[in-house]
Write a protein that holds these residues in place. Structure first.
Motif, short mmCIF file in Angstrom:
data_model
loop_
_atom_site.label_atom_id
_atom_site.label_comp_id
_atom_site.label_asym_id
_atom_site.label_seq_id
_atom_site.Cartn_x
_atom_site.Cartn_y
_atom_site.Cartn_z
N GLU A 1 39.40 39.42 19.92
CA GLU A 1 39.67 39.43 18.47
C GLU A 1 39.61 38.01 17.89
OE1 GLU A 1 42.27 43.31 17.61
OE2 GLU A 1 43.47 41.58 18.23
N ARG A 2 38.51 37.34 18.21
CA ARG A 2 38.33 35.95 17.78
C ARG A 2 38.45 35.78 16.26
NH1 ARG A 2 36.15 31.57 20.35
NH2 ARG A 2 35.42 29.88 18.99
N GLY A 3 37.91 36.76 15.50
CA GLY A 3 37.97 36.64 14.04
C GLY A 3 39.39 36.61 13.51
N LYS A 4 40.27 37.37 14.17
CA LYS A 4 41.66 37.37 13.72
C LYS A 4 42.35 36.05 14.02
CE LYS A 4 42.64 42.34 13.86
NZ LYS A 4 43.51 43.38 14.41
N TRP A 5 42.06 35.46 15.20
CA TRP A 5 42.67 34.17 15.52
C TRP A 5 42.21 33.07 14.55
CZ3 TRP A 5 46.78 33.73 18.24
CH2 TRP A 5 47.07 34.63 19.27
N GLU A 6 40.97 33.11 14.13
CA GLU A 6 40.44 32.08 13.24
C GLU A 6 41.02 32.18 11.82
OE1 GLU A 6 36.29 32.67 13.53
OE2 GLU A 6 36.03 31.43 15.32
N THR A 7 41.48 33.37 11.47
CA THR A 7 42.07 33.55 10.13
C THR A 7 43.59 33.71 10.17
OG1 THR A 7 41.67 35.95 10.24
CG2 THR A 7 39.95 34.58 9.24
N ALA A 8 44.20 33.37 11.31
CA ALA A 8 45.65 33.57 11.45
C ALA A 8 46.46 32.70 10.48
CB ALA A 8 46.08 33.29 12.89
N ALA B 1 45.45 34.60 6.72
CA ALA B 1 45.54 36.05 6.51
C ALA B 1 46.69 36.62 7.31
CB ALA B 1 44.22 36.72 6.90
N THR B 2 47.12 37.83 6.92
CA THR B 2 48.22 38.52 7.59
C THR B 2 47.64 39.67 8.40
OG1 THR B 2 49.70 37.98 5.78
CG2 THR B 2 50.38 39.74 7.26
N HIS B 3 47.90 39.64 9.73
CA HIS B 3 47.42 40.68 10.62
C HIS B 3 48.61 41.38 11.26
CE1 HIS B 3 43.42 39.01 10.15
NE2 HIS B 3 43.85 37.81 10.57
N ILE C 1 47.57 40.64 16.95
CA ILE C 1 46.40 39.93 17.48
C ILE C 1 46.50 39.96 19.00
CG2 ILE C 1 45.07 37.79 17.48
CD1 ILE C 1 46.45 36.98 14.93
#
Length: 495
Positions: A329-336, A339-341, A344
């Motif tokens: 989930e590289r995209g989520k780490w880059e927007t941590a 953005a709110t997830h 992750i």
């Protein structure tokens, strides 16, 4: 110097021009923040609004044996009506705000026709929105303008307006003499400067003692001599020569005098409201409330800007983990960080750890707080006076602190009372000249109720409420409310 400091204070406190222009341009060029957190208007409003809540009132009383207490009441009620009909509170408040913000302000007293189809005139009190349009007597030493012998009020208007208002719609050839030789500021491409020049000169005049005990100006007696002789009133004794004042108003451009008016009073009808006055070697400085607090305000802006800059430049706290931990989930780490997830995932035996946040710069914030306290100490206005919560707990202690804040700035309110007192003297001096004929004038009581009073003519006596006065047998009591008989003085009470 006073004019330059007035302009600098007003721009600083009310327009927020608080950074040095070179520093501001440099910081903007470097894309660094330039914050202005202006705390001064709150202090200004505290003093100005306190004065608005305690508006001074003028009370006239007899000053010699010829004066009538009933006429003194008419004077008081007439002045109250003049203030009401001319919105004098706007004039007073504008001058007060200019004095607190810049060091001085002005209002003026003028005449106007009562209606469009009459020759009767009324007095009015007008505001002067721009104090820099007034050039007072530089040799004045009085706390008000009572010793002014000269003054100017300037106004810059369009050339088309000048031709319409002063030339009767007659076109002016601006390329011919004498207008062609004028220079700035008297004339520009599309505007012309109009100046009112008020000039007061000492004059000598004769006064006469009449057989009925009245003292009168020799010129007035000569005008009404036939009337006095018909009533059997003659001059007794030798005429006495005294010194008086003659005030003249000239309206002019730099090229010509447009009109000349012989003003009926003995004072120039422009009233200053001064701020804090300091006399150094004969030179008068008029200081505003906020003049000594400007450096503290600059420091506050600097430290708040510095704290904001330090927080903005601090690196965002990153996640730290083994190589490959962020492949899932590289995209989520880059927007941590942005953005709110909900979750992750990661690969590896241990979870990534977030680096600690450096924190808010405590030193810059402490300096800003210290500077804010210094500003209050300089102005003498603390949290309780501003309505903010302070360390006092009882109502008595809070009120005591509020009173101390009022006392530290009371000289501004007191100077406004002095100005209104002088305005009252000007009105008392003008009333016999402006309201000199037989007429019915409207006056206003303390409770705000209007009533009509016949003056300078025989009429039925009226009480304070305007009701007819009768004697013990029910017959009307005659009276003559002559506004030009006797001398009157005044007192000014605030609140």
């Amino acid at each position: 110097d006073n004019r330059e400091l007035w302009l600098d204070d007003v721009k600083f406190a009310r327009l927020g021009e608080q950074w040095d222009e070179r520093v501001k341009q440099q910081r903007e060029l470097e894309q660094r923040p330039v914050l202005t957190v202006n705390k001064l208007p709150a202090f200004i409003r505290q003093v100005v609004n306190d004065a608005r809540q305690n508006k001074p009132s003028i009370k006239v009383h007899p000053a010699d044996s010829e004066a009538d207490p009933a006429v003194a009441d008419i004077y008081s009620d007439l002045i109250r009506n003049i203030e009401y009909t001319s919105d004098a509170d706007v004039a007073y408040d504008t001058a007060m705000e200019c004095a607190v913000t810049g060091g001085y302000g002005f209002f003026r007293i003028n005449t106007k026709y009562a209606t469009g189809d009459t020759f009767d005139q009324d007095l009015c009190i007008e505001r002067i929105a721009n104090p820099l349009a007034v050039y007072g007597d530089p040799y004045s030493t009085a706390a008000d303008s009572s010793d002014w012998n000269s003054a100017f009020i300037i106004d810059v208007i369009k050339k088309s307006v000048f031709e319409r208002e002063y030339k009767g719609a007659e076109a002016v050839n601006w390329n011919d003499e004498p207008y062609s030789s004028l220079r700035d500021p008297w004339i520009s491409d599309d505007s012309v400067l109009i100046a009112e020049w008020w000039k007061r000169d000492k004059v000598k005049k004769q006064i006469l003692l009449l057989s009925n005990g009245e003292v009168i100006d020799a010129a007035v007696y000569a005008t009404h001599q036939a009337t006095f002789e018909a009533e059997g009133i003659a001059v007794v004794g030798t005429p006495r020569e005294i010194e008086g004042y003659k005030v003249t108003q000239y309206t002019m451009t730099g090229a010509e005098v447009l009109s000349t008016v012989e003003w009926p009073g003995k004072f120039i009808p422009i009233v200053p409201v001064y701020g804090d006055e300091v006399n150094v070697e004969g030179k008068r400085y008029f200081r505003s409330l906020i003049r000594d607090a400007k450096d503290a305000q600059r420091m506050y802006n600097y430290w708040r800007t510095m704290a904001t800059e330090l927080v903005a430049l601090a690196p965002k706290a990153p996640f730290i983990g083994r190589v490959g931990a962020f492949e899932t989930e590289r995209g989520k780490w880059e927007t941590a960080n942005s953005a709110t997830h909900a979750f992750i995932e990661y690969d590896g035996p241990e979870a990534p750890q977030r680096q600690g946040f450096a924190g808010v710069p405590a030193g810059a914030l402490q300096e800003a707080l210290s500077t804010s306290d210094e500003m209050k100490a300089i102005l003498g206005i603390y949290d309780a006076s501003l309505g903010a919560r302070s360390n006092e707990t009882s109502g008595r202690a809070i009120m005591a602190r509020q009173r101390e804040g009022d006392v530290s700035t009371f000289h501004f309110v007191d100077n406004q009372s002095r100005a209104i007192r002088h305005a009252g003297r000007i009105l008392i001096d003008l009333i016999p000249h402006v309201y000199s004929t037989e007429r019915i004038i409207r006056v206003m009581g303390v409770d705000g109720s209007p009533r009509n009073v016949p003056v300078n003519q025989e009429t039925q006596a009226l009480d304070e409420k305007g009701q007819p006065v009768v004697d013990g047998e029910g017959r009307p009591v005659p009276a003559v409310y002559a506004l030009d008989a006797g001398k009157y003085d005044l007192i000014v009470a605030a609140g």
